[in-house]
Write an enzyme that holds these catalytic residues in place. Structure first.
Site, PDB file in Angstrom:
ATOM      1  CG  ASN A  13      -1.731   1.258   1.350  1.00 36.14           C
ATOM      2  OD1 ASN A  13      -1.770   2.069   0.418  1.00 36.14           O
ATOM      3  ND2 ASN A  13      -2.386   1.443   2.486  1.00 36.14           N
ATOM      4  CD1 TRP A  14       4.060   1.255  -2.516  1.00 34.16           C
ATOM      5  CD2 TRP A  14       3.772   1.963  -4.626  1.00 34.16           C
ATOM      6  NE1 TRP A  14       4.905   0.521  -3.329  1.00 34.16           N
ATOM      7  CE2 TRP A  14       4.740   0.935  -4.624  1.00 34.16           C
ATOM      8  CE3 TRP A  14       3.432   2.561  -5.840  1.00 34.16           C
ATOM      9  CZ2 TRP A  14       5.364   0.494  -5.800  1.00 34.16           C
ATOM     10  CZ3 TRP A  14       4.041   2.128  -7.011  1.00 34.16           C
ATOM     11  CH2 TRP A  14       5.008   1.101  -6.988  1.00 34.16           C
ATOM     12  CE  LYS A  15      -0.069   3.309   4.702  1.00 38.30           C
ATOM     13  NZ  LYS A  15       0.058   3.429   6.155  1.00 38.30           N
ATOM     14  CG  HIS A  99      -5.756   2.172   5.152  1.00 39.14           C
ATOM     15  ND1 HIS A  99      -5.214   3.137   5.972  1.00 39.14           N
ATOM     16  CD2 HIS A  99      -4.829   1.206   5.030  1.00 39.14           C
ATOM     17  CE1 HIS A  99      -3.989   2.756   6.315  1.00 39.14           C
ATOM     18  NE2 HIS A  99      -3.730   1.596   5.758  1.00 39.14           N
ATOM     19  CD  GLU A 101      -2.675   5.699   6.631  1.00 36.92           C
ATOM     20  OE1 GLU A 101      -2.696   5.707   5.384  1.00 36.92           O
ATOM     21  OE2 GLU A 101      -1.774   5.133   7.289  1.00 36.92           O
ATOM     22  CD  GLU A 171      -3.570  -2.198   7.314  1.00 39.85           C
ATOM     23  OE1 GLU A 171      -2.471  -2.425   6.802  1.00 39.85           O
ATOM     24  OE2 GLU A 171      -4.212  -1.163   7.085  1.00 39.85           O
ATOM     25  N   GLY A 177       2.570   2.357  10.904  1.00 45.71           N
ATOM     26  CA  GLY A 177       3.545   3.435  10.772  1.00 45.71           C
ATOM     27  C   GLY A 177       4.265   3.778  12.065  1.00 45.71           C
ATOM     28  CB  SER A 217       5.270  -1.903  12.023  1.00 41.74           C
ATOM     29  OG  SER A 217       4.893  -0.563  12.296  1.00 41.74           O
ATOM     30  N   GLY A 238       2.932  -0.883   4.334  1.00 40.67           N
ATOM     31  CA  GLY A 238       3.049   0.530   4.012  1.00 40.67           C
ATOM     32  C   GLY A 238       4.500   0.919   3.823  1.00 40.67           C
ATOM     33  N   GLY A 239       5.108   1.463   4.869  1.00 42.09           N
ATOM     34  CA  GLY A 239       6.471   2.004   4.794  1.00 42.09           C
ATOM     35  C   GLY A 239       7.490   1.089   4.124  1.00 42.09           C
TER      36      GLY A 239
HETATM   37  P1  13P Z   1       3.079   0.479   7.796  1.00 41.48           P
HETATM   38  O1  13P Z   1       3.567  -0.810   7.159  1.00 41.48           O
HETATM   39  O2  13P Z   1       3.845   1.680   7.360  1.00 41.48           O
HETATM   40  O3  13P Z   1       2.935   0.330   9.273  1.00 41.48           O
HETATM   41  O4  13P Z   1       1.582   0.714   7.215  1.00 41.48           O
HETATM   42  C1  13P Z   1       0.681  -0.296   7.288  1.00 41.48           C
HETATM   43  C2  13P Z   1      -0.501   0.047   6.463  1.00 41.48           C
HETATM   44  O5  13P Z   1      -1.230   0.980   6.784  1.00 41.48           O
HETATM   45  C3  13P Z   1      -0.752  -0.739   5.252  1.00 41.48           C
HETATM   46  O6  13P Z   1      -2.024  -0.489   4.750  1.00 41.48           O
END
Ligand code: 13P
Length: 260
Positions: A13-15, A99, A101, A171, A177, A217, A238-239
């Site tokens: 998930n590149w956000k 999600h 966010e 999640e 994050g 994470s 994500g990251g």
């Molecule tokens: P991180 O891997 O940066 O914690 O993000 C997780 C995420 O929100 C994937 O959708």
């Protein structure tokens, strides 16, 4: 529970990250490193503007394309929104729905997430429905109650025969994050709870077939332990999905001991 039927889904998930040019070279490099794996599925969810430009390279690599969000209406006066018809036209097989966010920064309600899930299924786009508790909810012993509420709102109303039409992503908000991963045990407990809920709502065959991803994470150094859990069928990253070598290592997880 048996896990053999479920193909692991390793999702980036590149956000709101990476330019189109960076994304194109990422995909070429990722393909060079991991090839087209037959025993696992590789998914990338880039920003909307990247879907068309990435379509061909993604298909050629055998990777799956996903949107990060959608609107549930086909069309209309919804400035800034993107419909599932439009998403489908770009070659997306998946869409991330609910999600954390979207829920916590943009105020999406459980009810909206239910509408999005149902609309995705109608359009033949597989919803990746995200659920997860906040730290204060976990500390108050409310994790299962929160997951139950989010599952009920997000998934209860849909009809589902083919388990491949739905993905759930657990999640925990406190792990996104933050560098704090749920322990494999904590994640497994939540995943087992989700699978039991699916068995009650649908049936055992559906519950055994739906893939449940863990997100929060996930890193190259914890993916193997997470993937060793019997009810963890993939990762939503994500990251650590923004660096190609790091995501490639996550895709190439090894599952040492897998019960069931
Ligand atoms: P991180 O891997 O940066 O914690 O993000 C997780 C995420 O929100 C994937 O959708």
């Amino acid at each position: 529970m048996s896990t053999n039927v479920r193909t692991p889904l390793m999702a980036a998930n590149w956000k709101m990250h990476l330019s189109v040019a960076e994304a194109v070279s990422f995909i070429a490099k990722l393909h060079e490193i991991v090839g087209t794996p037959q025993d696992r599925e590789v998914l990338i969810a880039p920003p909307f503007t990247h879907l068309w430009p990435l379509r061909e390279a993604m298909t050629a690599a055998g990777f799956s394309l996903s949107a990060q969000n959608c609107h549930w209406e086909r069309q209309g006066a919804f400035t800034g929104e993107v419909s599932l018809t439009m998403i489908q036209e770009t070659g997306c097989r998946y869409v991330i729905v609910g999600h954390s966010e979207r829920r916590h920064i943009f105020g999406e309600s459980d009810a909206w997430i239910g509408l999005k899930t149902a609309a995705a299924l109608v359009h033949g786009v597989v919803p990746i429905v995200c659920i997860g508790e906040k730290i204060e909810e976990r500390e108050a012993g409310l994790t299962e109650e929160v997951l139950r509420r989010q599952l009920t709102a997000g998934v209860e109303g849909v009809s589902l025969q083919d388990p491949n039409r739905l993905v759930i992503a657990y999640e925990p908000v406190w792990a996104i994050g933050t560098g704090k991963t749920a322990t494999p045990q904590q994640a497994q407990e939540a995943h087992a709870f989700v699978r039991q809920w699916l068995a009650k709502r649908f049936d055992k065959a559906v519950a055994n077939g739906v893939r449940i991803l863990y997100g929060g994470s996930v890193k190259p150094d914890n993916v193997d332990d997470l993937m060793a859990q019997p009810d963890i069928d993939g990762a939503l990253v994500g990251g650590a999905s923004l660096q190609v070598t790091s995501f490639a290592r996550i895709v190439q997880f090894t599952r040492s001991v897998k019960n069931g």
